[in-house]
Design a protein around this motif. Structure first.
Motif, PDB file in Angstrom:
ATOM      1  N   ARG A 133       0.832  -1.204   0.000  1.00 21.81           N
ATOM      2  CA  ARG A 133       0.000   0.000   0.000  1.00 21.81           C
ATOM      3  C   ARG A 133       0.865   1.253   0.000  1.00 21.81           C
ATOM      4  O   ARG A 133       0.583   2.222  -0.713  1.00 21.81           O
ATOM      5  N   LYS A 136       2.373   1.752  -3.403  1.00 20.45           N
ATOM      6  CA  LYS A 136       1.363   2.228  -4.340  1.00 20.45           C
ATOM      7  C   LYS A 136       1.077   3.709  -4.129  1.00 20.45           C
ATOM      8  O   LYS A 136       0.973   4.487  -5.094  1.00 20.45           O
ATOM      9  N   GLU A 137       0.946   4.121  -2.865  1.00 18.42           N
ATOM     10  CA  GLU A 137       0.711   5.535  -2.571  1.00 18.42           C
ATOM     11  C   GLU A 137       1.888   6.393  -3.019  1.00 18.42           C
ATOM     12  O   GLU A 137       1.701   7.497  -3.547  1.00 18.42           O
ATOM     13  N   ALA A 139       3.963   5.713  -5.483  1.00 15.27           N
ATOM     14  CA  ALA A 139       3.931   5.791  -6.947  1.00 15.27           C
ATOM     15  C   ALA A 139       2.848   6.760  -7.423  1.00 15.27           C
ATOM     16  O   ALA A 139       3.052   7.520  -8.377  1.00 15.27           O
ATOM     17  N   GLU A 140       1.687   6.742  -6.747  1.00 18.67           N
ATOM     18  CA  GLU A 140       0.610   7.658  -7.128  1.00 18.67           C
ATOM     19  C   GLU A 140       1.005   9.109  -6.873  1.00 18.67           C
ATOM     20  O   GLU A 140       0.706   9.989  -7.690  1.00 18.67           O
ATOM     21  N   ARG A 141       1.679   9.379  -5.743  1.00 12.45           N
ATOM     22  CA  ARG A 141       2.146  10.744  -5.469  1.00 12.45           C
ATOM     23  C   ARG A 141       3.151  11.200  -6.520  1.00 12.45           C
ATOM     24  O   ARG A 141       3.117  12.353  -6.975  1.00 12.45           O
ATOM     25  N   GLU A 143       3.357  10.142  -9.627  1.00 18.65           N
ATOM     26  CA  GLU A 143       2.653  10.374 -10.893  1.00 18.65           C
ATOM     27  C   GLU A 143       1.892  11.698 -10.863  1.00 18.65           C
ATOM     28  O   GLU A 143       1.880  12.432 -11.858  1.00 18.65           O
ATOM     29  N   ARG A 144       1.244  12.003  -9.717  1.00 14.87           N
ATOM     30  CA  ARG A 144       0.528  13.274  -9.615  1.00 14.87           C
ATOM     31  C   ARG A 144       1.484  14.461  -9.714  1.00 14.87           C
ATOM     32  O   ARG A 144       1.195  15.456 -10.395  1.00 14.87           O
TER      33      ARG A 144
END
Length: 252
Positions: A133, A136-137, A139-141, A143-144
């Motif tokens: 988790r 994933k968080e 990687a999402e940060r 990408e944003r």
């Protein structure tokens, strides 16, 4: 022969030691032909023990994974009618697919099962799931943040290009207005090379805004029926309004 026997005699140092010491040394290690004491190497035993422990650990983990998969597969299927719990519920008025409770306000689906192999408490998340988790968080940060940077870069580039176009069009409008006021009507033809050269020229120190460009465009249209982006002068205002798509460059 006598020389060889003497060499063997002198090479065997155990003959010069007392019987007790020679026996203890023979139990601890063996002597080579050169007289050096050889101690048995125990690293092989440690390596074998370590490999055996790793093999046992992997076997146990593989067995746990198989058991978890089997449990999840069983959970995917409905409870059979021969189940004792299902029979008891049916005797109390339960119908398959309906909610529990007298008024039908209870649960429809059974309580979910979460397989836990760690020794942490019930509220503690599984370390593997927690790491996944977090990754994933992260990687999402990332990408944003990358998307925001790209958006900012595109906006800045667009603003710079727009500012350059305003300066270029304003200079064109000034030149056309000067010619029209002197009664010399010259049609301005737009070519790619000329536009590229004008864009590459250094900007003047005077700041030219979009409002300045709009004022000169309206003056050309209202006083001389001339459209800078169409590149021609119309006979009447009605012809200008009917044939010209608009005032700005984007409308053309």
């Amino acid at each position: 022969m006598e020389g060889e026997e003497n060499e063997d005699y002198m090479g065997d140092l155990s003959q010069f030691l007392p019987p007790e010491i020679s026996q203890s040394s023979s139990t601890k290690g063996t002597t080579s032909s050169s007289g050096k004491l050889e101690v048995p190497n125990s690293s092989n035993k440690k390596t074998k023990a370590k490999n055996w422990q790793d093999h046992r650990k992997l076997k146990r983990e593989r067995k746990q994974i198989e058991e978890d998969q089997l449990t999840l597969e069983k959970m995917g299927s409905a409870i059979p009618h021969s189940n004792i719990g299902f029979k008891l519920l049916k005797q109390m008025g339960y119908t398959p697919g309906s909610a529990l409770g007298k008024e039908g306000s209870g649960r429809v689906e059974p309580v979910g099962l979460e397989i836990r192999r760690g020794r942490a408490g019930i509220g503690k998340e599984d370390p593997k799931v927690e790491n996944m988790r977090r990754e994933k968080e992260k990687a999402e940060r990332y990408e944003r943040k990358e998307a925001e940077l790209m958006e900012d870069f595109g906006r800045v580039q667009k603003e710079r290009w727009k500012e350059k176009r305003i300066v270029v069009n304003f200079k064109k409008g000034e030149a056309v207005l000067a010619q029209l006021e002197n009664r010399d009507v010259v049609e301005v033809e737009k070519t790619g090379d000329e536009e590229k050269e004008e864009e590459e020229e250094d900007e003047e120190e005077e700041i030219i805004t979009e409002e300045d460009l709009l004022n000169i465009l309206l003056k050309l249209r209202n006083e001389f029926c001339y459209c800078l982006f169409c590149g021609c002068q119309y006979d009447t205002m009605e012809a200008l309004l009917s044939e010209c798509p608009g005032v700005s460059e984007d409308e053309h």
